[in-house]
Design a protein around this motif. Structure first.
Motif, short mmCIF file in Angstrom:
data_model
loop_
_atom_site.label_atom_id
_atom_site.label_comp_id
_atom_site.label_asym_id
_atom_site.label_seq_id
_atom_site.Cartn_x
_atom_site.Cartn_y
_atom_site.Cartn_z
N UNK A 1 0.84 -1.20 0.00
CA UNK A 1 0.00 0.00 0.00
C UNK A 1 0.87 1.25 0.00
N UNK A 2 0.25 2.39 -0.28
CA UNK A 2 0.98 3.66 -0.40
C UNK A 2 1.50 4.13 0.95
N UNK A 3 2.61 4.88 0.97
CA UNK A 3 3.20 5.36 2.22
C UNK A 3 2.28 6.25 3.04
N UNK A 4 1.32 6.92 2.40
CA UNK A 4 0.43 7.80 3.15
C UNK A 4 -0.79 7.07 3.71
N UNK A 5 -0.87 5.76 3.51
CA UNK A 5 -1.96 4.97 4.08
C UNK A 5 -1.88 5.01 5.60
N UNK A 6 -3.00 5.28 6.23
CA UNK A 6 -3.01 5.32 7.69
C UNK A 6 -2.98 3.89 8.25
N UNK A 7 -2.17 3.72 9.29
CA UNK A 7 -2.02 2.42 9.96
C UNK A 7 -2.36 2.59 11.43
N UNK A 8 -3.15 1.68 11.96
CA UNK A 8 -3.47 1.65 13.39
C UNK A 8 -2.81 0.41 13.98
N UNK A 9 -2.09 0.57 15.08
CA UNK A 9 -1.48 -0.56 15.77
C UNK A 9 -2.27 -0.79 17.05
N UNK A 10 -2.73 -2.04 17.24
CA UNK A 10 -3.60 -2.35 18.38
C UNK A 10 -3.10 -3.60 19.10
N UNK A 11 -3.15 -3.56 20.43
CA UNK A 11 -2.71 -4.70 21.25
C UNK A 11 -3.61 -5.91 21.05
N UNK A 12 -2.99 -7.08 20.96
CA UNK A 12 -3.74 -8.33 20.81
C UNK A 12 -4.62 -8.60 22.03
N UNK A 13 -4.16 -8.16 23.21
CA UNK A 13 -4.88 -8.45 24.45
C UNK A 13 -5.68 -7.24 24.93
N UNK B 1 -0.84 16.51 33.87
CA UNK B 1 -0.09 16.39 32.62
C UNK B 1 0.25 14.94 32.28
N UNK B 2 -0.30 14.00 33.05
CA UNK B 2 0.00 12.58 32.84
C UNK B 2 -1.15 11.91 32.10
N UNK B 3 -0.82 11.25 31.00
CA UNK B 3 -1.79 10.46 30.25
C UNK B 3 -1.25 9.04 30.14
N UNK B 4 -2.13 8.06 30.28
CA UNK B 4 -1.76 6.66 30.18
C UNK B 4 -2.08 6.17 28.77
N UNK B 5 -1.06 5.76 28.04
CA UNK B 5 -1.23 5.38 26.64
C UNK B 5 -2.04 4.10 26.50
N UNK B 6 -2.93 4.11 25.53
CA UNK B 6 -3.69 2.93 25.15
C UNK B 6 -3.37 2.61 23.69
N UNK B 7 -4.13 1.71 23.12
CA UNK B 7 -4.10 1.48 21.67
C UNK B 7 -5.55 1.40 21.22
N UNK B 8 -5.78 1.66 19.92
CA UNK B 8 -4.83 1.80 18.83
C UNK B 8 -4.05 3.11 18.86
N UNK B 9 -2.90 3.05 18.15
CA UNK B 9 -2.10 4.23 17.90
C UNK B 9 -1.97 4.36 16.37
N UNK B 10 -2.20 5.57 15.86
CA UNK B 10 -2.36 5.77 14.41
C UNK B 10 -1.27 6.67 13.83
N UNK B 11 -0.82 6.33 12.63
CA UNK B 11 0.16 7.16 11.92
C UNK B 11 0.19 6.74 10.46
N UNK B 12 0.69 7.62 9.56
CA UNK B 12 0.89 7.22 8.17
C UNK B 12 1.93 6.10 8.10
N UNK B 13 1.70 5.14 7.22
CA UNK B 13 2.58 3.99 7.09
C UNK B 13 4.04 4.39 6.93
N UNK B 14 4.34 5.25 5.95
CA UNK B 14 5.73 5.61 5.68
C UNK B 14 6.40 6.28 6.85
N UNK B 15 5.67 7.17 7.52
CA UNK B 15 6.23 7.92 8.66
C UNK B 15 6.54 6.98 9.83
#
Length: 239
Positions: A97-109, A160-174
């Protein structure tokens, strides 16, 4: 709202903190493996084009999941660490797929993420973003010392504290470039957002629900089952 995006699920880990006889992603939750429920959830997200699941080369369980036979689901061999598995999936997608395709990474659990949180993440204005939960408890920084006796060094400003979750999103190439370069430098990559941070990016924080937690310890199993029972009951009630 973004559509035509891909989801990466790193699922090659052993889940040692669970202390079980199998990787935690295959532990039963409401009679089905956790990974099965997570994938079932993902395949209902609006606009999803496909899913890449990174599994261990010795995994013999994934092929038995009904979701593994969905035409939108692809698999690759992951690595020893989460970042290695995500990179393997990004390598796979980079050839398709193209580098500008958005990708979401999500925890299996993390099977309990709500669709409305996914919609909020997809609607975020920044090119990269992640679900996260603002800290509600007082946050203490531990003093480095004897591991058997941990003491407080100081109290942090929880506003100022945030606890990270998933999904986390970004363009594929980046994300592909940021993660690859961070691993080559030996940066301590704990999630995709941290890889982007090492590359000078500032992913947008999108407030997520508290019930989007990762199943990590044995006591998380009944909590996840309770959340999913309520979720499934609400769906049935609306039919």
């Amino acid at each position: 709202m973004i559509s035509g995006y891909w989801v990466i699920v790193p699922a090659a880990g052993a889940g040692r903190r669970m202390g079980a006889d199998r990787p935690k992603q295959y532990l039963p939750l409401l009679g089905r493996p956790i990974l099965s429920l997570t994938l079932r959830n993902i395949l209902t997200w609006p606009g999803v084009a496909g899913v890449v699941v990174a599994i261990s080369p010795t995994d013999s369980d994934f092929e038995h999941l009904p979701e593994s036979r969905d035409s939108r689901v692809q698999q690759v061999h992951g690595g020893a660490e989460r970042a290695d598995s995500v990179l393997a999936a990004l390598n796979f997608l980079a050839s398709k797929v193209a580098p500008d395709t958005q990708v979401l990474v999500h925890d299996a659990a993390r099977p309990c993420v709500a669709v409305e949180d996914i919609e909020a993440l997809l609607a975020a204005e920044a090119s990269s973003a992640l679900l996260a939960k603002p800290a509600s408890d007082t946050v203490k920084l531990a003093r480095v010392g004897n591991e058997d006796v941990t003491s407080v060094k100081k109290t942090l400003d929880r506003s100022r504290i945030w606890l990270a979750q998933t999904p986390q999103r970004a363009p594929l190439g980046e994300l592909h470039r940021a993660l690859r370069e961070a691993l080559e430098r030996g940066d301590p990559v704990t999630d995709e957002a941290s890889a982007l941070e090492f590359a000078g990016k500032s992913p947008q924080l999108v407030k997520g629900r508290s019930d989007n937690f990762k199943v990590t310890h044995p006591e998380d199993i009944p909590l996840a089952e309770a959340v999913l029972r309520l979720r499934f009951a609400a769906v049935e009630g609306n039919r």
